[in-house]
Design a protein around this motif. Structure first.
Motif, PDB file in Angstrom:
ATOM      1  N   LYS A 224      17.948  10.933  16.005  1.00  0.00           N
ATOM      2  CA  LYS A 224      18.439  11.204  17.401  1.00  0.00           C
ATOM      3  C   LYS A 224      19.139  10.030  18.264  1.00  0.00           C
ATOM      4  N   GLU A 225      18.962   8.700  17.701  1.00  0.00           N
ATOM      5  CA  GLU A 225      19.493   7.662  18.468  1.00  0.00           C
ATOM      6  C   GLU A 225      19.538   6.621  17.574  1.00  0.00           C
ATOM      7  N   PRO A 226      20.578   5.710  17.722  1.00  0.00           N
ATOM      8  CA  PRO A 226      20.550   4.518  16.694  1.00  0.00           C
ATOM      9  C   PRO A 226      19.479   3.641  16.627  1.00  0.00           C
ATOM     10  N   VAL A 227      19.336   2.964  15.543  1.00  0.00           N
ATOM     11  CA  VAL A 227      18.197   2.157  15.269  1.00  0.00           C
ATOM     12  C   VAL A 227      18.544   0.738  14.886  1.00  0.00           C
ATOM     13  N   ASN A 228      17.955  -0.279  15.564  1.00  0.00           N
ATOM     14  CA  ASN A 228      18.106  -1.731  15.084  1.00  0.00           C
ATOM     15  C   ASN A 228      16.888  -2.404  15.132  1.00  0.00           C
ATOM     16  N   LEU A 236      20.858   1.488  11.779  1.00  0.00           N
ATOM     17  CA  LEU A 236      21.354   2.627  11.548  1.00  0.00           C
ATOM     18  C   LEU A 236      22.038   3.297  12.584  1.00  0.00           C
ATOM     19  N   PRO A 237      23.248   4.087  12.685  1.00  0.00           N
ATOM     20  CA  PRO A 237      23.839   4.839  13.639  1.00  0.00           C
ATOM     21  C   PRO A 237      22.936   6.227  14.017  1.00  0.00           C
ATOM     22  N   GLN A 247      17.514   1.302   3.009  1.00  0.00           N
ATOM     23  CA  GLN A 247      17.587   2.026   4.458  1.00  0.00           C
ATOM     24  C   GLN A 247      16.317   2.874   4.491  1.00  0.00           C
ATOM     25  N   ALA A 248      16.134   3.631   3.454  1.00  0.00           N
ATOM     26  CA  ALA A 248      14.709   4.453   3.423  1.00  0.00           C
ATOM     27  C   ALA A 248      13.515   3.636   3.574  1.00  0.00           C
ATOM     28  N   LEU A 249      13.342   2.758   2.981  1.00  0.00           N
ATOM     29  CA  LEU A 249      12.134   1.851   3.021  1.00  0.00           C
ATOM     30  C   LEU A 249      11.937   1.381   4.292  1.00  0.00           C
ATOM     31  N   GLY A 250      13.148   0.980   5.185  1.00  0.00           N
ATOM     32  CA  GLY A 250      13.040   0.378   6.584  1.00  0.00           C
ATOM     33  C   GLY A 250      12.713   1.540   7.501  1.00  0.00           C
ATOM     34  N   PHE A 251      13.337   2.870   6.878  1.00  0.00           N
ATOM     35  CA  PHE A 251      12.855   3.984   7.867  1.00  0.00           C
ATOM     36  C   PHE A 251      11.483   4.515   7.903  1.00  0.00           C
ATOM     37  N   VAL A 252      10.825   4.346   6.810  1.00  0.00           N
ATOM     38  CA  VAL A 252       9.310   4.816   6.788  1.00  0.00           C
ATOM     39  C   VAL A 252       8.455   3.658   7.289  1.00  0.00           C
TER      40      VAL A 252
END
Length: 412
Positions: A224-228, A236-237, A247-252
């Motif tokens: 829904k919104e960018p991530v830093n 991520l945008p 990226q997936a590892l950072g996401f979870v």
């Protein structure tokens, strides 16, 4: 030979014809010989063709056996946990439905080993920020994955320390069990909490998770919104995008920069991502395509530590076959019903009797349903995971909990 007049006599044609006929009887005519030559050549090439096919088949079989042995040898067997659990066999719960299987999935955040050190300094211990109890129904019609919060206050039994000695039984947050006593201590804590016997377990590290995501060419999510998030090494945008393994590892793992920063939202995000991963594997034909399946199996087998009952490629393939046969809408994810701990809002405690009802359903291999939690009142499930009893369901009704299924995808 001459006639009576002294002139040479004409040769008698009859003996010539007899000789020709005799030669025809003794040897085939030219037409038959011409027909036999191609037939002989065909037989010759057929023999060589059969030999070539045999060589190819033998080579393929040899290659297949080599791949099988390679994948099989990748798997690490956790004999330490198995030995420790045998010491406490008498106090462990029994299986109520023998054909059902309960598998404890533990995501280890160890910093040791190649590829894991960049996520933090190795202090000689490991934690289990992600623990999921996976219940596979006896009839293989459904799979229910229940997340256990890392900050849930539970009774951790006396366990053998990984560095020697023993801990004392005490009330503490759940993820300390893994840090203090490793896999065996975590399993015993889960069994005491739920009354469910853990049949098998798998421990997977950071590197293995990344490689499995990369092996399926990434997993799609929607932001829904960018991530830093520098801690999770994630930038991520906003919008729909496919995440690679890193990226997936950072996401979870991210918590501070996504949502309200709670562990609750992180577990929801982990469940959503795992559902999307299952959906990707099933819809993309990975399990039916050897060229796609091998990289996934190679990544998985290199990064997991499992009990002796799941430490062969055949055992893991049987597990994958079971999951493949389950419709994605029957692969469900939810979190054990909990709320902020009475004495510390930064910890969790179980919501009763909802938690006991969930554990009983899984223990007895009975179905549960999940539905998206709604913020509005009377939506069917409360935000703390407690089933809504506004309709006063009877004792035989299937209990419903907030959660999701793999068919929903990450962008639904």
């Amino acid at each position: 030979m001459t006639d009576r007049a002294g002139t040479p006599a004409e040769p008698d044609p009859e003996p010539e014809r007899e000789r020709e006929q005799e030669q025809e009887r003794e040897s085939p005519d030219a037409g038959e010989g011409a027909a036999e030559a191609p037939a002989a050549r065909r037989r010759h090439w057929l023999r060589w063709g059969c030999l070539g096919v045999s060589v190819v088949l033998l080579g393929a079989a040899g290659t297949g056996w080599w791949f099988y042995r390679k994948l099989d040898d990748n798997i690490t067997t956790d004999t330490t946990a198995a030995d420790e659990l045998r010491r406490y066999e008498k106090e462990r719960p029994s299986s109520v439905v023998a054909a059902a299987r309960n598998i404890l999935l533990i995501g280890s955040d160890t910093r040791s080993g190649e590829g894991n050190r960049k996520y933090g300094r190795d202090k000689g211990t490991q934690r289990s920020d992600t623990v999921i109890l996976l219940h596979l129904a006896a009839d293989e019609s459904s799979a229910t994955a229940v997340s256990i919060p890392r900050d849930l206050m539970v009774t951790i039994p006396s366990c053998a320390r990984t560095e020697g000695g023993r801990t004392r039984e005490r009330l503490a947050q759940f993820n300390w069990a893994f840090e203090w006593g490793g896999t065996a201590c975590t399993i015993r804590t889960v069994e005491k909490l739920t009354g469910i016997r853990v049949d098998h377990h798998m421990v997977i590290d950071f590197r293995g998770f990344k490689k499995m995501v990369d092996a399926v060419d990434g997993v799609e999510v929607c932001l829904k919104e960018p991530v830093n998030d520098s801690d999770a090494k994630l930038k991520l945008p906003a919008g729909r995008q496919t995440l690679n393994g890193e990226q997936a590892l950072g996401f979870v793992r991210a918590r501070k920069s996504l949502g309200n920063g709670s562990d609750t939202e992180r577990m929801d995000r982990q469940q959503m991502f795992l559902g999307a991963l299952v959906n990707k594997v099933q819809s993309d034909g990975v399990l039916l395509n050897p060229t796609k399946l091998y990289p996934v199996l190679d990544a998985a087998t290199r990064s997991i530590t499992t009990d002796p009952g799941l430490d062969s490629l055949r055992d893991l393939y049987d597990l994958a076959r079971t999951m493949r046969a389950i419709p994605t809408e029957k692969v469900q994810f939810l979190t054990v019903p909990r709320r902020p701990y009475t004495y510390n809002a930064n910890r969790d405690e179980l919501v009763q009797p909802a938690a006991s009802e969930l554990f009983r359903q899984l223990r007895e291999d009975r179905p549960v349903l999940v539905t998206k939690p709604e913020p509005e009142e009377g939506s069917g499930a409360s935000s703390d995971g407690k089933p809504d009893d506004a309709e006063s369901p009877g004792p035989t009704a299937t209990p419903t909990f907030p959660g999701r299924n793999a068919a929903e995808g990450a962008c639904s």
